[in-house]
Scaffold this active site. Sequence first.
Site, PDB file in Angstrom:
ATOM      1  N   THR A  33       0.823  -1.209   0.000  1.00  5.23           N
ATOM      2  CA  THR A  33       0.000   0.000   0.000  1.00  5.23           C
ATOM      3  C   THR A  33       0.859   1.261   0.000  1.00  5.23           C
ATOM      4  O   THR A  33       1.991   1.253   0.516  1.00  5.23           O
ATOM      5  CB  THR A  33      -0.907  -0.009   1.250  1.00  5.23           C
ATOM      6  N   ASP A  34       0.287   2.355  -0.497  1.00  9.24           N
ATOM      7  CA  ASP A  34       1.001   3.639  -0.435  1.00  9.24           C
ATOM      8  C   ASP A  34       1.176   4.124   1.005  1.00  9.24           C
ATOM      9  O   ASP A  34       2.019   4.977   1.281  1.00  9.24           O
ATOM     10  CB  ASP A  34       0.291   4.713  -1.289  1.00  9.24           C
ATOM     11  N   GLU A  35       0.380   3.552   1.946  1.00  8.37           N
ATOM     12  CA  GLU A  35       0.468   4.026   3.340  1.00  8.37           C
ATOM     13  C   GLU A  35       1.824   3.747   3.969  1.00  8.37           C
ATOM     14  O   GLU A  35       2.168   4.339   4.991  1.00  8.37           O
ATOM     15  CB  GLU A  35      -0.619   3.380   4.211  1.00  8.37           C
ATOM     16  N   TYR A  92      -1.677  -0.153  11.224  1.00  5.13           N
ATOM     17  CA  TYR A  92      -1.909  -0.922   9.999  1.00  5.13           C
ATOM     18  C   TYR A  92      -0.746  -0.705   9.030  1.00  5.13           C
ATOM     19  O   TYR A  92      -0.143  -1.661   8.505  1.00  5.13           O
ATOM     20  CB  TYR A  92      -3.228  -0.481   9.340  1.00  5.13           C
ATOM     21  N   LYS A 107       2.134  -3.303   7.364  1.00  2.00           N
ATOM     22  CA  LYS A 107       2.332  -3.505   5.920  1.00  2.00           C
ATOM     23  C   LYS A 107       3.795  -3.194   5.555  1.00  2.00           C
ATOM     24  O   LYS A 107       4.389  -3.877   4.713  1.00  2.00           O
ATOM     25  CB  LYS A 107       1.383  -2.617   5.106  1.00  2.00           C
ATOM     26  N   HIS A 146      -3.524  10.844  11.622  1.00  2.00           N
ATOM     27  CA  HIS A 146      -4.168  10.880  10.300  1.00  2.00           C
ATOM     28  C   HIS A 146      -3.208  11.420   9.240  1.00  2.00           C
ATOM     29  O   HIS A 146      -2.784  12.578   9.316  1.00  2.00           O
ATOM     30  CB  HIS A 146      -5.407  11.781  10.406  1.00  2.00           C
TER      31      HIS A 146
HETATM   32  P1  NAD Z   1     -10.381  -6.617   2.889  1.00  2.00           P
HETATM   33  O1  NAD Z   1     -10.319  -6.309   4.337  1.00  2.00           O
HETATM   34  O2  NAD Z   1     -11.603  -6.300   2.109  1.00  2.00           O
HETATM   35  O3  NAD Z   1     -10.080  -8.178   2.657  1.00  2.00           O
HETATM   36  C1  NAD Z   1      -9.109  -8.877   3.384  1.00  2.00           C
HETATM   37  C2  NAD Z   1      -9.365 -10.371   3.184  1.00  2.00           C
HETATM   38  O4  NAD Z   1      -8.311 -11.080   3.866  1.00  2.00           O
HETATM   39  C3  NAD Z   1     -10.687 -10.850   3.792  1.00  2.00           C
HETATM   40  O5  NAD Z   1     -11.332 -11.707   2.888  1.00  2.00           O
HETATM   41  C4  NAD Z   1     -10.256 -11.602   5.043  1.00  2.00           C
HETATM   42  O6  NAD Z   1     -11.147 -12.641   5.405  1.00  2.00           O
HETATM   43  C5  NAD Z   1      -8.901 -12.135   4.618  1.00  2.00           C
HETATM   44  N1  NAD Z   1      -8.018 -12.434   5.758  1.00  2.00           N
HETATM   45  C6  NAD Z   1      -7.764 -11.641   6.835  1.00  2.00           C
HETATM   46  N2  NAD Z   1      -6.900 -12.275   7.670  1.00  2.00           N
HETATM   47  C7  NAD Z   1      -6.591 -13.459   7.093  1.00  2.00           C
HETATM   48  C8  NAD Z   1      -5.731 -14.540   7.451  1.00  2.00           C
HETATM   49  N3  NAD Z   1      -5.028 -14.523   8.592  1.00  2.00           N
HETATM   50  N4  NAD Z   1      -5.652 -15.615   6.629  1.00  2.00           N
HETATM   51  C9  NAD Z   1      -6.383 -15.654   5.476  1.00  2.00           C
HETATM   52  N5  NAD Z   1      -7.209 -14.664   5.083  1.00  2.00           N
HETATM   53  C10 NAD Z   1      -7.311 -13.579   5.881  1.00  2.00           C
HETATM   54  O7  NAD Z   1      -9.094  -5.904   2.258  1.00  2.00           O
HETATM   55  P2  NAD Z   1      -8.902  -5.208   0.829  1.00  2.00           P
HETATM   56  O8  NAD Z   1      -9.305  -3.806   0.924  1.00  2.00           O
HETATM   57  O9  NAD Z   1      -9.465  -6.095  -0.204  1.00  2.00           O
HETATM   58  O10 NAD Z   1      -7.295  -5.235   0.743  1.00  2.00           O
HETATM   59  C11 NAD Z   1      -6.624  -6.368   0.224  1.00  2.00           C
HETATM   60  C12 NAD Z   1      -5.133  -6.126   0.266  1.00  2.00           C
HETATM   61  O11 NAD Z   1      -4.800  -4.967  -0.492  1.00  2.00           O
HETATM   62  C13 NAD Z   1      -4.586  -5.872   1.670  1.00  2.00           C
HETATM   63  O12 NAD Z   1      -3.340  -6.515   1.764  1.00  2.00           O
HETATM   64  C14 NAD Z   1      -4.419  -4.364   1.742  1.00  2.00           C
HETATM   65  O13 NAD Z   1      -3.379  -4.024   2.611  1.00  2.00           O
HETATM   66  C15 NAD Z   1      -4.064  -4.060   0.299  1.00  2.00           C
HETATM   67  N6  NAD Z   1      -4.422  -2.715  -0.162  1.00  2.00           N
HETATM   68  C16 NAD Z   1      -5.695  -2.251  -0.007  1.00  2.00           C
HETATM   69  C17 NAD Z   1      -6.045  -1.003  -0.519  1.00  2.00           C
HETATM   70  C18 NAD Z   1      -7.449  -0.457  -0.389  1.00  2.00           C
HETATM   71  O14 NAD Z   1      -7.676   0.691  -0.744  1.00  2.00           O
HETATM   72  N7  NAD Z   1      -8.414  -1.225   0.075  1.00  2.00           N
HETATM   73  C19 NAD Z   1      -5.061  -0.227  -1.157  1.00  2.00           C
HETATM   74  C20 NAD Z   1      -3.770  -0.727  -1.289  1.00  2.00           C
HETATM   75  C21 NAD Z   1      -3.461  -1.975  -0.798  1.00  2.00           C
HETATM   76  O1  DAU Z   2      -4.039   4.161   0.699  1.00  2.00           O
HETATM   77  C1  DAU Z   2      -4.294   2.792   0.675  1.00  2.00           C
HETATM   78  C2  DAU Z   2      -5.073   2.411   1.907  1.00  2.00           C
HETATM   79  O2  DAU Z   2      -6.374   2.960   1.734  1.00  2.00           O
HETATM   80  C3  DAU Z   2      -5.157   0.917   2.130  1.00  2.00           C
HETATM   81  O3  DAU Z   2      -3.875   0.427   2.377  1.00  2.00           O
HETATM   82  C4  DAU Z   2      -6.075   0.595   3.297  1.00  2.00           C
HETATM   83  O4  DAU Z   2      -6.248  -0.810   3.417  1.00  2.00           O
HETATM   84  C5  DAU Z   2      -7.425   1.236   3.044  1.00  2.00           C
HETATM   85  O5  DAU Z   2      -8.273   1.019   4.154  1.00  2.00           O
HETATM   86  C6  DAU Z   2      -7.271   2.721   2.788  1.00  2.00           C
HETATM   87  O6  DAU Z   2      -6.842   3.424   3.968  1.00  2.00           O
HETATM   88  P1  DAU Z   2      -7.410   4.893   4.310  1.00  2.00           P
HETATM   89  O7  DAU Z   2      -7.215   5.130   5.744  1.00  2.00           O
HETATM   90  O8  DAU Z   2      -6.853   5.897   3.376  1.00  2.00           O
HETATM   91  O9  DAU Z   2      -8.943   4.663   3.907  1.00  2.00           O
HETATM   92  P2  DAU Z   2     -10.324   4.972   4.668  1.00  2.00           P
HETATM   93  O10 DAU Z   2     -11.398   4.619   3.690  1.00  2.00           O
HETATM   94  O11 DAU Z   2     -10.379   4.373   6.013  1.00  2.00           O
HETATM   95  O12 DAU Z   2     -10.262   6.546   4.821  1.00  2.00           O
HETATM   96  C7  DAU Z   2     -10.109   7.383   3.684  1.00  2.00           C
HETATM   97  C8  DAU Z   2     -10.093   8.823   4.183  1.00  2.00           C
HETATM   98  O13 DAU Z   2     -11.400   9.147   4.688  1.00  2.00           O
HETATM   99  C9  DAU Z   2      -9.120   9.085   5.319  1.00  2.00           C
HETATM  100  O14 DAU Z   2      -8.592  10.399   5.181  1.00  2.00           O
HETATM  101  C10 DAU Z   2      -9.989   9.014   6.569  1.00  2.00           C
HETATM  102  C11 DAU Z   2     -11.330   9.556   6.083  1.00  2.00           C
HETATM  103  N1  DAU Z   2     -12.536   9.014   6.764  1.00  2.00           N
HETATM  104  C12 DAU Z   2     -12.679   7.668   6.836  1.00  2.00           C
HETATM  105  C13 DAU Z   2     -13.772   7.112   7.484  1.00  2.00           C
HETATM  106  C14 DAU Z   2     -13.928   5.610   7.594  1.00  2.00           C
HETATM  107  C15 DAU Z   2     -13.478   9.888   7.297  1.00  2.00           C
HETATM  108  O15 DAU Z   2     -13.357  11.114   7.203  1.00  2.00           O
HETATM  109  N2  DAU Z   2     -14.573   9.332   7.934  1.00  2.00           N
HETATM  110  C16 DAU Z   2     -14.748   7.979   8.067  1.00  2.00           C
HETATM  111  O16 DAU Z   2     -15.755   7.559   8.704  1.00  2.00           O
END
Ligand code: NAD
Ligand code: DAU
Length: 336
Positions: free
Chosen positions: A126-128, A151, A155, A277
């Site tokens: 992730t970019d985080e 988190y 990562k 944040h």
């Molecule tokens: P999500 O939370 O929707 O899905 C995570 C999945 O992993 C779920 O199906 C969960 O059951 C499974 N899981 C959790 N713990 C586990 C374990 N111990 N063994 C097997 N399975 C397990 O997450 P997402 O948003 O789909 O993200 C997927 C991946 O992409 C993550 O690694 C996250 O860090 C990365 N990522 C997410 C974003 C985003 O914006 N959502 C951006 C960049 C990278």
């Molecule tokens: O950047 C990639 C990441 O994006 C992934 O690695 C993470 O798995 C994914 O959860 C996401 O993280 P963020 O923290 O950026 O996403 P989130 O949707 O939780 O929040 C996006 C922005 O919105 C952040 O600035 C916080 C704000 N926010 C979020 C929630 C849930 C609010 O203002 N109110 C809210 O209730």
Amino acid sequence: MKILVTGGAGFIGSNFVRFMLSKHSDMEIVNVDLLTYAGNLENLAGLEDEPRYTLERGNIADPDRMNSLFEEHDFDAVVNFAAESHVDRSIHMGAHDFIMTNIYGVQVLLDASREHGVERFLQVSTDEVYGSLGAEGLFTEDSPIQPNNPYAATKAGADFMVRAACETHGLDAVITRCANNFGLYQFPEKLIPLMITNAIEDKELPMYGDGLYIRDWIYVPDHCSAIDLVLRKATAGSIYNIGGEHDLTNLDIVSLILKLVDKPESLIKHVKDRPGHDRRYAMDSSKIRADLGWEPDYSFKDAMDATVSWYLDNSDWWKRIRSGEYQEYYSRMYEK
Ligand code: NAD
Ligand code: DAU
């Protein structure tokens, strides 16, 4: 090619499973997922009779389970999506599960991949991991790793273990670091689906702090196509940033959602800020564009329209989620 996809019942993983099965007719996928609160088999509905797809319930942090899975199947590659993925949970509910899955689980997969001769390991990062940007500039693959929340720290830890497996043990491993995804099947704890579903139900939209935090948004199929390219074409040890190149404030995103669902701005409620944040993320994706010829297939506008329409048409999917454990989470996060 036979690949192990971990976390394939989550948001991005389930989109990736569908994407790969439809794009590559010779691709076999085994999906191992623990089915935590975020894993949902409804995300994979319709694949039950697909002969090239197998679901296994399992924990990536369980070495015995993973070793027997790797023994049973002769995987060519592993794509690791499995993670605890929500920043707020890592802050308010403790980091234990994040450390176990996001770091230890990754090490279990790296060891199993090495022992069983897997030819390619792809870590979905992730970019985080780069922390927060100031007002100017973009994250490149050479930006310092400076995670600010638990988190992101897990990562980043995983990225270092992947690098070590590659450098020390010669495992062919690559890392992708993507921006904020949105699209179909995203769990409604994340900003975009939370705001869409709350707005549909005329609930308040909890905006952290001043709402001027900036994220770079990418439509999930564009993330999937980038991973597919890196999986098949990148050289061992490489790292690729993937961005949507749509940097918007949270207020901008939420205003757009309100327009699309035809609800008033008065639903927005500024609430206490998230601790630690990150102010701004923005990705430089020029490396993946130049090396692998990746480019996004969707315009931001079409992608947001499609996403909002999907949540409007699939209220059964998110209402079932919101009626379960989610209620306790929501009340703890936003009401207590
Ligand atoms: P999500 O939370 O929707 O899905 C995570 C999945 O992993 C779920 O199906 C969960 O059951 C499974 N899981 C959790 N713990 C586990 C374990 N111990 N063994 C097997 N399975 C397990 O997450 P997402 O948003 O789909 O993200 C997927 C991946 O992409 C993550 O690694 C996250 O860090 C990365 N990522 C997410 C974003 C985003 O914006 N959502 C951006 C960049 C990278
Ligand atoms: O950047 C990639 C990441 O994006 C992934 O690695 C993470 O798995 C994914 O959860 C996401 O993280 P963020 O923290 O950026 O996403 P989130 O949707 O939780 O929040 C996006 C922005 O919105 C952040 O600035 C916080 C704000 N926010 C979020 C929630 C849930 C609010 O203002 N109110 C809210 O209730």
